[in-house]
Design an enzyme around this catalytic site. Structure first.
Site, mmCIF file in Angstrom:
data_model
loop_
_atom_site.group_PDB
_atom_site.id
_atom_site.type_symbol
_atom_site.label_atom_id
_atom_site.label_comp_id
_atom_site.label_asym_id
_atom_site.label_seq_id
_atom_site.Cartn_x
_atom_site.Cartn_y
_atom_site.Cartn_z
ATOM 1 N N ARG A 234 0.978 -1.096 0.064
ATOM 2 C CA ARG A 234 -0.145 -0.006 -0.249
ATOM 3 C C ARG A 234 0.915 1.208 0.065
ATOM 4 O O ARG A 234 1.774 1.280 0.730
ATOM 5 C CB ARG A 234 -0.830 -0.171 1.187
ATOM 6 C CG ARG A 234 -1.984 -1.030 1.203
ATOM 7 C CD ARG A 234 -3.097 -0.398 0.004
ATOM 8 N NE ARG A 234 -4.359 -1.478 0.266
ATOM 9 C CZ ARG A 234 -4.506 -2.625 -0.314
ATOM 10 N NH1 ARG A 234 -3.352 -2.923 -1.149
ATOM 11 N NH2 ARG A 234 -5.520 -3.203 -0.240
ATOM 12 N N GLU A 263 -4.920 6.080 -5.665
ATOM 13 C CA GLU A 263 -5.099 5.372 -6.717
ATOM 14 C C GLU A 263 -4.642 6.016 -8.143
ATOM 15 O O GLU A 263 -4.828 7.482 -8.177
ATOM 16 C CB GLU A 263 -6.470 4.723 -7.004
ATOM 17 C CG GLU A 263 -6.638 3.534 -5.813
ATOM 18 C CD GLU A 263 -5.713 2.292 -6.464
ATOM 19 O OE1 GLU A 263 -5.857 1.727 -7.446
ATOM 20 O OE2 GLU A 263 -5.117 1.818 -5.190
ATOM 21 N N HIS A 283 -0.086 0.611 -10.256
ATOM 22 C CA HIS A 283 -0.859 -0.190 -9.479
ATOM 23 C C HIS A 283 -1.514 -1.351 -10.335
ATOM 24 O O HIS A 283 -2.913 -1.736 -10.311
ATOM 25 C CB HIS A 283 -2.099 0.443 -8.498
ATOM 26 C CG HIS A 283 -2.506 -0.490 -7.468
ATOM 27 N ND1 HIS A 283 -3.707 -0.246 -6.908
ATOM 28 C CD2 HIS A 283 -2.216 -1.569 -6.879
ATOM 29 C CE1 HIS A 283 -3.746 -1.096 -5.671
ATOM 30 N NE2 HIS A 283 -2.791 -1.828 -5.932
#
Length: 318
Positions: A234, A263, A283
């Site tokens: 994360r 994100e 990601h």
């Protein structure tokens, strides 16, 4: 029962229809989606739903509160930190995740990106296209390096297995491991010891209050100047400002980052976009064609298990 999917799962519509068919045949209502929905559209779908399926986008507390009949959330993702825990607990909503769906995908990207950093693959590509040679681009081998893994769950253990196969000396830190014991051929050490002695460090931790900015300015100062730091966990596990400074000053050799404080798309203000010696990906560690099918399967299996009164992969709730 009404089951509503609030996010696309990156599989073909025909495959979703196949997964939904047994539920429909059993008399349940299933709403499928293959495109991103607005907050208003999500609220409309969820307001009468008994169960919802989401992926990795943040689920708003307002939606949870507005869904008066909601009893179950199936998260097609490993982490559930994007689900408002206080709200779901207050309403006694069960939350299940897609444990294990991305283990192979994340593990493979760890080593793809690690080798990209160690062997300067991206600069080598640019040099070749520009008519230059290997001058200044000769990198280092993974073989024989000390590979430190922070977070030794399913993905961490998978990474450890492959690192051993590459001929690395592997060590791990996890608060649930007993220092000095050996797990799957990997000894457990204290975090500070791992940071000081590892040539490559790969992070595989959930985001919690305890892990937020776990890798901060003080801990980055413990790393060797030759260290490559990898984050496929994360974004907020690392202090991005501190890491960018460490990279730009040569305090560490390189960083491979797949996750950020938000994100993608990542705003230009993100300091790692402008830091030296980085390999950045949007990601994508969890995302492969195979893993997307696995997570869709698990997401629907979670709902079926809940309907059967034998919930699986439970992360929140009873």
């Amino acid at each position: 029962m009404k089951i509503a999917m609030l996010e696309p799962l990156a599989v073909e519509a025909a495959y979703l229809e196949k997964l939904a068919k047994p539920f429909i045949e059993a008399g349940h209502s299933v709403s499928l989606t293959t495109k991103s929905l607005t907050q208003e559209e999500q609220l409309e779908l969820a307001k009468d739903a008994n169960a919802i399926i989401i992926a990795n986008s943040p689920l708003s507390p307002e939606l949870v509160d507005a869904a008066k009949n909601l009893k179950m959330i199936s998260v097609a993702f490993t982490g559930v930190d994007h689900v408002p825990a206080a709200n779901v607990k207050a309403k006694n909503i069960l939350v299940s995740n897609a444990q294990g769906y991305a283990t192979v995908s994340v593990t493979e990207l760890v080593f793809g990106s690690a080798i990209a950093a160690l062997r300067n693959i991206i600069p080598c590509d640019a040099a070749t296209r520009e008519g230059r040679t290997k001058e200044g681009l000769v990198g280092t081998e993974l073989f024989g390096k000390t590979f430190g893994i922070v977070g030794f769950g399913a993905i961490g253990r998978s990474v450890g297995k492959i690192a051993l196969a590459f001929g690395c000396s592997v060590q791990a830190y996890d608060p649930f491991l007993k220092v000095g014991e050996v797990y799957d051929g990997v000894p457990a050490v204290e975090l500070e010891e791992l940071l000081k002695t590892s040539d490559i460090i790969s992070l595989h931790l959930p985001l919690t209050e305890e892990t937020h900015h776990l890798i901060n300015k003080e801990r980055l100062a413990l790393l060797k100047k030759s260290t490559v730091l990898i984050n496929q966990a994360r974004g907020p596990v690392i202090d991005s400002e501190a890491l960018a400074t460490a990279l730009n000053t040569g305090q560490i050799a390189a960083a491979v980052i797949d996750v950020f404080d938000q994100e993608p798309p990542i705003p230009d203000s993100q300091p790692l976009l402008h830091a030296k010696n980085t390999v950045l990906t949007p990601h994508i560690g969890f995302a492969s064609k195979e893993s997307m099918i696995r997570r869709a399967d698990i997401a629907f299996e979670n709902v079926q298990a809940w309907l059967d009164g034998e919930p699986i992969n439970v992360k929140l709730g009873d």
